[in-house]
Design an enzyme around this catalytic site. Structure first.
Site, short mmCIF file in Angstrom:
data_model
loop_
_atom_site.label_atom_id
_atom_site.label_comp_id
_atom_site.label_asym_id
_atom_site.label_seq_id
_atom_site.Cartn_x
_atom_site.Cartn_y
_atom_site.Cartn_z
N HIS A 197 17.34 -38.63 1.69
CA HIS A 197 15.92 -38.35 2.01
C HIS A 197 15.54 -39.05 3.31
O HIS A 197 15.24 -40.25 3.31
CB HIS A 197 15.03 -38.86 0.86
CG HIS A 197 13.59 -38.44 0.98
ND1 HIS A 197 12.88 -37.95 -0.10
CD2 HIS A 197 12.73 -38.45 2.02
CE1 HIS A 197 11.64 -37.68 0.30
NE2 HIS A 197 11.52 -37.99 1.58
N HIS A 200 13.29 -38.56 7.14
CA HIS A 200 12.44 -37.81 8.07
C HIS A 200 12.92 -38.11 9.49
O HIS A 200 12.75 -39.22 9.97
CB HIS A 200 10.97 -38.22 7.91
CG HIS A 200 10.44 -37.93 6.55
ND1 HIS A 200 9.84 -36.73 6.23
CD2 HIS A 200 10.48 -38.64 5.40
CE1 HIS A 200 9.50 -36.74 4.95
NE2 HIS A 200 9.88 -37.88 4.42
N PHE A 201 13.53 -37.09 10.11
CA PHE A 201 14.06 -37.30 11.47
C PHE A 201 13.03 -36.96 12.54
O PHE A 201 13.20 -37.34 13.69
CB PHE A 201 15.31 -36.44 11.69
CG PHE A 201 16.53 -36.97 11.00
CD1 PHE A 201 17.15 -38.12 11.47
CD2 PHE A 201 17.07 -36.33 9.90
CE1 PHE A 201 18.29 -38.62 10.86
CE2 PHE A 201 18.22 -36.82 9.28
CZ PHE A 201 18.82 -37.96 9.77
N ASN A 258 9.37 -31.49 6.82
CA ASN A 258 7.93 -31.56 7.16
C ASN A 258 7.72 -31.97 8.61
O ASN A 258 6.95 -32.89 8.91
CB ASN A 258 7.16 -32.48 6.20
CG ASN A 258 7.58 -33.93 6.33
OD1 ASN A 258 8.72 -34.23 6.72
ND2 ASN A 258 6.69 -34.86 6.01
N LYS A 304 12.31 -28.25 -0.34
CA LYS A 304 11.41 -29.37 -0.64
C LYS A 304 10.01 -28.85 -0.89
O LYS A 304 9.44 -28.13 -0.05
CB LYS A 304 11.40 -30.34 0.56
CG LYS A 304 10.40 -31.49 0.46
CD LYS A 304 10.89 -32.56 -0.49
CE LYS A 304 9.87 -33.67 -0.68
NZ LYS A 304 9.94 -34.68 0.35
N HIS A 323 8.16 -33.66 -4.04
CA HIS A 323 7.23 -34.78 -3.83
C HIS A 323 6.33 -34.75 -5.06
O HIS A 323 5.42 -33.93 -5.16
CB HIS A 323 6.42 -34.61 -2.54
CG HIS A 323 5.55 -35.79 -2.28
ND1 HIS A 323 5.75 -36.67 -1.24
CD2 HIS A 323 4.49 -36.29 -2.97
CE1 HIS A 323 4.85 -37.64 -1.31
NE2 HIS A 323 4.06 -37.42 -2.35
N HIS A 334 11.57 -40.30 -4.31
CA HIS A 334 10.93 -41.62 -4.17
C HIS A 334 10.13 -42.02 -5.41
O HIS A 334 8.91 -42.20 -5.35
CB HIS A 334 10.06 -41.70 -2.91
CG HIS A 334 9.30 -40.44 -2.55
ND1 HIS A 334 8.44 -39.81 -3.41
CD2 HIS A 334 9.30 -39.71 -1.42
CE1 HIS A 334 7.93 -38.74 -2.82
NE2 HIS A 334 8.43 -38.66 -1.61
N ASP A 378 13.74 -42.23 2.33
CA ASP A 378 12.42 -41.78 2.77
C ASP A 378 12.00 -42.50 4.05
O ASP A 378 10.82 -42.79 4.25
CB ASP A 378 11.36 -41.96 1.67
CG ASP A 378 10.11 -41.13 1.94
OD1 ASP A 378 10.17 -40.23 2.81
OD2 ASP A 378 9.08 -41.37 1.30
N HIS A 392 6.72 -43.35 12.29
CA HIS A 392 5.51 -42.96 13.03
C HIS A 392 5.38 -43.99 14.15
O HIS A 392 5.62 -45.18 13.90
CB HIS A 392 4.25 -43.06 12.16
CG HIS A 392 4.21 -42.10 11.01
ND1 HIS A 392 3.78 -40.80 11.15
CD2 HIS A 392 4.55 -42.24 9.72
CE1 HIS A 392 3.84 -40.18 9.97
NE2 HIS A 392 4.31 -41.04 9.08
O1 DOR Z 1 4.96 -42.08 3.22
C1 DOR Z 1 5.41 -40.96 3.39
N1 DOR Z 1 5.65 -40.48 4.62
N2 DOR Z 1 5.63 -40.18 2.33
C2 DOR Z 1 5.98 -38.89 2.46
O2 DOR Z 1 6.13 -38.25 1.48
C3 DOR Z 1 6.08 -38.28 3.81
C4 DOR Z 1 6.38 -39.27 4.81
C5 DOR Z 1 6.20 -38.78 6.23
O3 DOR Z 1 6.63 -37.66 6.54
O4 DOR Z 1 5.66 -39.53 7.04
ZN ZN Z 2 9.67 -38.25 2.44
#
Ligand code: DOR
Ligand code: ZN
Length: 339
Positions: free
Chosen positions: A14, A16-17, A42, A98, A135, A172, A245, A249
């Site tokens: 899991h 997020h790239f 996402n 997902k 999720h 998660h 996960d 950011h």
């Molecule tokens: O904290 C999170 N950030 N939970 C998620 O399910 C998505 C993720 C994100 O894409 O930033």
């Molecule tokens: Zn996630």
């Protein structure tokens, strides 16, 4: 003599790239330690189809700058997904769909508004052998963030009862109730566990101060919930495997008036997991959790390469390209030494 450990090269189920500059900054950090990682769909422009996934896979491969590394692909299941999209995505090599309940987290504006209405999609996923990644929080804004996961469990039960051979991953996991539920369900159901849900409670997010870099969805819960998650991992059940996960950011998007949810853990997850298993005197469970159970659940071959860690202190950097990592400036007792 320094203590070292060599394990089968792990997988992260899991991650997020993201896209663009963030993708280039973060992909090598996962690829340095992991052989494979399941890429979440996402992105700002979501990965909706097999064709999107193939393009995104190429972008991740390029950004990773590591030939050993293999991105594993997902598509986003939304109200607009059709059975034909599932069939085509499977042909393109997508291994999971997902589903985010609409609006529950970052870039989930386009999500699932009613799971029951998507029965034909789940049925097709079951037929073609595509994993459903969930999720597991309800999107009702009148339900508190502390209850959203527990209130999703009836939907999970409905999915399991209605699609008995559909493989489902409850991502998660953050509550004791969800751990119990997944434990009791058939072997078609598993859960991923993050490092941050093994380490944090709500107080680490908003106890003495608001700590935006610990803010994520689902929000870390109580010490009791954390204990139950830790026990599930330490007991070594194949139903609980690693998915970081890791959700980067840039600092500005976290330290502001409406900070984004997501913890960027990629650079520290492997070392912090070694520390977790060491502190709990169960180092022998480490490898199965990161390198075996997930691959077995997804029906993938086990990796044959290795990675080594040593018990030597390092201080986690303050930033990686304007992204603040999990445990920034803190000390870890274990370090990855041979990638
Ligand atoms: O904290 C999170 N950030 N939970 C998620 O399910 C998505 C993720 C994100 O894409 O930033
Ligand atoms: Zn996630």
């Amino acid at each position: 003599m320094e203590e070292t450990i060599t394990i089968r090269r792990p997988d992260d189920f899991h991650v997020h790239f993201r896209e663009g500059g963030i993708l280039s900054a973060v992909a090598p950090l996962t690829a340095d330690h992991f052989n494979r990682a399941l890429a979440m769909p996402n992105t700002t422009d979501p990965i909706r189809t097999g064709e999107d996934a193939v393009q995104y896979r190429d972008q991740i491969r390029k950004a990773a700058r590591n030939e050993l590394f293999e991105p594993l692909m997902t598509i986003k299941i939304t109200d607009g997904t059709t059975p034909a999209v599932i069939v085509k995505a499977k042909e393109c090599g997508v291994i999971a769909g997902k589903a985010y309940p609409v609006g529950v987290t970052t870039n989930a504006q386009e999500g699932v508004s009613d799971f029951k209405k998507l029965a034909p999609i789940f049925s097709m996923m079951q037929d073609v052998g595509m994993v459903l990644s969930l999720h597991g929080e309800i999107s009702n804004r009148f339900v508190s963030v502390f209850k959203k996961e527990v209130k999703f469990l009836p939907t999970l039960k409905w999915l399991v009862d209605t699609f008995p051979t559909l493989k489902i991953v409850f991502e998660h996991v953050s509550t004791k109730e969800a751990v119990y539920e997944v434990s009791m369900m058939p072997d078609t159901v598993a859960a991923t566990v993050t490092v941050h849900h093994l380490f944090l409670t709500t107080d680490d997010v908003l106890g003495s101060y608001i700590l935006p870099h610990n803010f994520c969805k689902p929000i870390p819960k109580t010490a009791e919930d954390r204990e139950v998650i830790r026990d599930a991992v330490i007991q070594g059940s194949g139903k609980f495997f690693f998915g970081s996960d890791s959700a980067p950011h840039v600092k500005m998007r976290k330290e502001c008036g409406s900070g984004a949810a997501g913890i960027f853990s990629a650079p520290v997850v492997l070392a912090s997991l070694a520390q977790f298993f060491d502190e709990h005197n169960h180092m022998e469970r480490f490898e199965d959790f990161v390198s075996r159970f997930g691959a077995e659940f997804y029906g993938l071959p086990l990796n044959t390469e290795t990675v080594a860690l040593s018990k030597s202190k390092w201080v986690i950097p303050e930033e990686y390209d304007s992204i603040v990592p999990f445990m920034a400036n803190e000390k870890l007792l274990w370090k990855v030494v041979k990638q």
